[in-house]
Design an enzyme around this catalytic site. Structure first.
Site, mmCIF file in Angstrom:
data_model
loop_
_atom_site.group_PDB
_atom_site.id
_atom_site.type_symbol
_atom_site.label_atom_id
_atom_site.label_comp_id
_atom_site.label_asym_id
_atom_site.label_seq_id
_atom_site.Cartn_x
_atom_site.Cartn_y
_atom_site.Cartn_z
ATOM 1 N N GLY A 182 -37.213 34.108 50.240
ATOM 2 C CA GLY A 182 -36.271 33.757 51.318
ATOM 3 C C GLY A 182 -36.983 33.753 52.665
ATOM 4 O O GLY A 182 -36.480 34.303 53.638
ATOM 5 N N SER A 233 -37.687 31.247 54.689
ATOM 6 C CA SER A 233 -37.517 30.071 55.558
ATOM 7 C C SER A 233 -36.826 30.397 56.881
ATOM 8 O O SER A 233 -36.901 29.619 57.824
ATOM 9 C CB SER A 233 -36.734 28.984 54.821
ATOM 10 O OG SER A 233 -35.447 29.446 54.503
ATOM 11 N N ARG A 234 -36.121 31.506 56.940
ATOM 12 C CA ARG A 234 -35.424 31.810 58.202
ATOM 13 C C ARG A 234 -35.199 33.329 58.329
ATOM 14 O O ARG A 234 -35.503 34.095 57.423
ATOM 15 C CB ARG A 234 -34.097 31.067 58.276
ATOM 16 C CG ARG A 234 -33.102 31.532 57.244
ATOM 17 C CD ARG A 234 -31.759 30.857 57.434
ATOM 18 N NE ARG A 234 -30.724 31.651 56.804
ATOM 19 C CZ ARG A 234 -29.727 31.146 56.068
ATOM 20 N NH1 ARG A 234 -29.624 29.854 55.919
ATOM 21 N NH2 ARG A 234 -28.829 31.946 55.533
ATOM 22 N N VAL A 270 -34.113 32.676 43.518
ATOM 23 C CA VAL A 270 -34.537 33.995 43.011
ATOM 24 C C VAL A 270 -33.672 34.486 41.843
ATOM 25 O O VAL A 270 -34.060 35.414 41.142
ATOM 26 C CB VAL A 270 -34.561 35.093 44.118
ATOM 27 C CG1 VAL A 270 -35.590 34.798 45.182
ATOM 28 C CG2 VAL A 270 -33.188 35.331 44.703
ATOM 29 N N ASN A 300 -37.161 39.773 49.947
ATOM 30 C CA ASN A 300 -36.301 39.680 51.126
ATOM 31 C C ASN A 300 -35.031 38.866 50.886
ATOM 32 O O ASN A 300 -34.012 39.124 51.528
ATOM 33 C CB ASN A 300 -37.117 39.041 52.268
ATOM 34 C CG ASN A 300 -36.241 38.551 53.397
ATOM 35 O OD1 ASN A 300 -35.748 39.346 54.206
ATOM 36 N ND2 ASN A 300 -36.006 37.239 53.458
ATOM 37 N N SER A 331 -30.575 47.657 52.708
ATOM 38 C CA SER A 331 -29.655 47.538 53.842
ATOM 39 C C SER A 331 -29.001 48.882 54.128
ATOM 40 O O SER A 331 -28.846 49.708 53.220
ATOM 41 C CB SER A 331 -28.567 46.516 53.502
ATOM 42 O OG SER A 331 -27.526 46.552 54.448
ATOM 43 N N TYR A 338 -22.223 43.892 47.808
ATOM 44 C CA TYR A 338 -23.497 43.945 48.552
ATOM 45 C C TYR A 338 -24.041 45.390 48.591
ATOM 46 O O TYR A 338 -25.231 45.621 48.373
ATOM 47 C CB TYR A 338 -23.232 43.404 49.950
ATOM 48 C CG TYR A 338 -24.414 43.234 50.862
ATOM 49 C CD1 TYR A 338 -25.254 42.132 50.758
ATOM 50 C CD2 TYR A 338 -24.665 44.170 51.871
ATOM 51 C CE1 TYR A 338 -26.314 41.964 51.638
ATOM 52 C CE2 TYR A 338 -25.723 44.011 52.756
ATOM 53 C CZ TYR A 338 -26.547 42.906 52.636
ATOM 54 O OH TYR A 338 -27.601 42.753 53.508
ATOM 55 N N ALA A 366 -25.457 46.248 45.180
ATOM 56 C CA ALA A 366 -26.740 45.586 44.914
ATOM 57 C C ALA A 366 -27.861 46.238 45.716
ATOM 58 O O ALA A 366 -28.950 46.499 45.196
ATOM 59 C CB ALA A 366 -26.630 44.101 45.255
HETATM 60 P P1 NAI Z 1 -30.463 35.031 56.300
HETATM 61 O O1 NAI Z 1 -29.205 34.595 55.638
HETATM 62 O O2 NAI Z 1 -30.855 34.450 57.602
HETATM 63 O O3 NAI Z 1 -31.708 34.835 55.307
HETATM 64 C C1 NAI Z 1 -31.622 35.070 53.944
HETATM 65 C C2 NAI Z 1 -32.722 34.257 53.284
HETATM 66 O O4 NAI Z 1 -32.624 34.422 51.871
HETATM 67 C C3 NAI Z 1 -32.562 32.760 53.569
HETATM 68 O O5 NAI Z 1 -33.820 32.198 53.808
HETATM 69 C C4 NAI Z 1 -31.968 32.242 52.269
HETATM 70 O O6 NAI Z 1 -32.258 30.887 52.020
HETATM 71 C C5 NAI Z 1 -32.658 33.141 51.269
HETATM 72 N N1 NAI Z 1 -31.961 33.145 49.994
HETATM 73 C C6 NAI Z 1 -30.653 33.434 49.755
HETATM 74 N N2 NAI Z 1 -30.382 33.278 48.460
HETATM 75 C C7 NAI Z 1 -31.534 32.884 47.870
HETATM 76 C C8 NAI Z 1 -31.889 32.564 46.549
HETATM 77 N N3 NAI Z 1 -30.990 32.601 45.561
HETATM 78 N N4 NAI Z 1 -33.169 32.192 46.280
HETATM 79 C C9 NAI Z 1 -34.097 32.141 47.270
HETATM 80 N N5 NAI Z 1 -33.809 32.433 48.552
HETATM 81 C C10 NAI Z 1 -32.546 32.798 48.833
HETATM 82 O O7 NAI Z 1 -30.355 36.589 56.397
HETATM 83 P P2 NAI Z 1 -31.310 37.713 56.978
HETATM 84 O O8 NAI Z 1 -30.493 38.500 57.886
HETATM 85 O O9 NAI Z 1 -32.602 37.171 57.420
HETATM 86 O O10 NAI Z 1 -31.505 38.580 55.647
HETATM 87 C C11 NAI Z 1 -32.749 38.862 55.033
HETATM 88 C C12 NAI Z 1 -32.595 40.078 54.160
HETATM 89 O O11 NAI Z 1 -32.287 41.201 54.979
HETATM 90 C C13 NAI Z 1 -31.458 39.971 53.139
HETATM 91 O O12 NAI Z 1 -31.836 40.571 51.934
HETATM 92 C C14 NAI Z 1 -30.353 40.761 53.793
HETATM 93 O O13 NAI Z 1 -29.448 41.260 52.837
HETATM 94 C C15 NAI Z 1 -31.137 41.846 54.481
HETATM 95 N N6 NAI Z 1 -30.441 42.517 55.561
HETATM 96 C C16 NAI Z 1 -30.053 41.832 56.693
HETATM 97 C C17 NAI Z 1 -29.402 42.510 57.711
HETATM 98 C C18 NAI Z 1 -28.973 41.841 58.975
HETATM 99 O O14 NAI Z 1 -28.310 42.507 59.786
HETATM 100 N N7 NAI Z 1 -29.290 40.585 59.231
HETATM 101 C C19 NAI Z 1 -29.098 43.934 57.595
HETATM 102 C C20 NAI Z 1 -29.561 44.542 56.390
HETATM 103 C C21 NAI Z 1 -30.201 43.852 55.426
#
Ligand code: NAI
Length: 243
Positions: free
Chosen positions: A8, A10-11, A60, A88, A141, A154, A157
């Site tokens: 993940g 890309s962003r 994933v 991630n 998280s 969530y 998991a």
């Molecule tokens: P986001 O939604 O911007 O990024 C999530 C990334 O995971 C995206 O690039 C998406 O395309 C990718 N992704 C989702 N499902 C996928 C799949 N089936 N296969 C491959 N890639 C997949 O979210 P963010 O905030 O950058 O989250 C990153 C990680 O951090 C996640 O695991 C999230 O649960 C965790 N997190 C985020 C928090 C926040 O406040 N933003 C807080 C705690 C944990």
């Protein structure tokens, strides 16, 4: 050459981790599910800073795609190895438990937990025989540490990911592989867009949401040679919200 692999990437947090690991001198494999343009932007950002990156597309939650993609990478990189894995990728799909659909439950577990299992098992088969040690960092998280209402799927998991981190850390420590979890609180990304930020900020002792670069700095430290004696840990990064 030693590579880092970020799911993940890309962003959001994943993108920041890709850039930070690249700045630490590692070529990076950027996994993405469907948004190739965003993944290419991450790659370009790395290249503009003088780093090296490759894209690897797969979902994933899809074991077959994962195994095929990693095997193809191994075939095309006989001299290289993956020394750092960052799990991630994650999604949230919130609902109170009594209203939660089967699909909402399953999708979140498939991505976060099964995704972690399929990828880590495959990469371990690649990492272990090389006897060069390794680093595995799982993005959990606050929700997995504390539990958050509306997020039973969530939280389950992300908590399971912590259990697996602790178990695996003990399995692979003799091989010089460390396994740690990072548990962010509220970080400014697409995932937290739409949350009542002003209201939530009042509950955070630091008075603000975290930045993706702050999470990436922590991950880069755990991925470094200097972090070789830290394993099986959960590092909270949440502005004092919950410790
Ligand atoms: P986001 O939604 O911007 O990024 C999530 C990334 O995971 C995206 O690039 C998406 O395309 C990718 N992704 C989702 N499902 C996928 C799949 N089936 N296969 C491959 N890639 C997949 O979210 P963010 O905030 O950058 O989250 C990153 C990680 O951090 C996640 O695991 C999230 O649960 C965790 N997190 C985020 C928090 C926040 O406040 N933003 C807080 C705690 C944990």
């Amino acid at each position: 050459m030693k590579y880092a692999f970020v799911t993940g990437g890309s962003r959001g947090i994943g993108k920041a981790i890709c850039i930070k690991l690249s700045q630490a001198g590692l070529p990076v494999i950027i996994n993405y599910k469907s948004n190739r343009d965003a993944a290419l932007e991450t790659k370009q950002a790395i290249e503009q800073l003088g780093g090296k990156a490759e894209l690897m597309q797969f979902d994933v939650a899809d074991k077959t795609q994962i195994e095929k993609s990693i095997e193809e990478w191994e075939e095309s990189h006989p001299e290289d190895y993956i020394g750092v894995l960052v799990n991630n990728a994650g999604i949230r799909d919130d609902n109170v438990m009594f209203m939660m659909g089967d699909e909402q439950w399953q999708k979140v577990l498939d991505t976060t937990l099964n995704g972690f299992f399929y990828i880590t098992r495959k990469i371990l088969k690649h990492m272990m025989p090389r006897k060069r040690g390794g680093r595995i960092i799982n993005i959990s998280s606050l929700s997995g540490v504390k539990g958050l209402p509306g997020q039973a799927n969530y939280s389950a998991a992300k908590a399971a990911l912590i259990g697996a981190t602790k178990a695996l850390a003990q399995e692979v420590a003799p091989r010089g592989v460390t396994v740690n979890a990072v548990a962010p609180g509220f970080i400014e990304t697409d995932m937290t867009k739409g949350l009542p930020e002003e209201e939530l900020k009042m509950q955070i002792p630091a008075g603000r949401f975290g930045k993706v670069e702050e999470v990436a700095d922590l991950v880069a430290f755990l991925a470094s040679e200097n972090a070789g004696y830290i394993t099986g840990e959960v590092i909270n990064i949440n502005g004092g919200l919950y410790t």
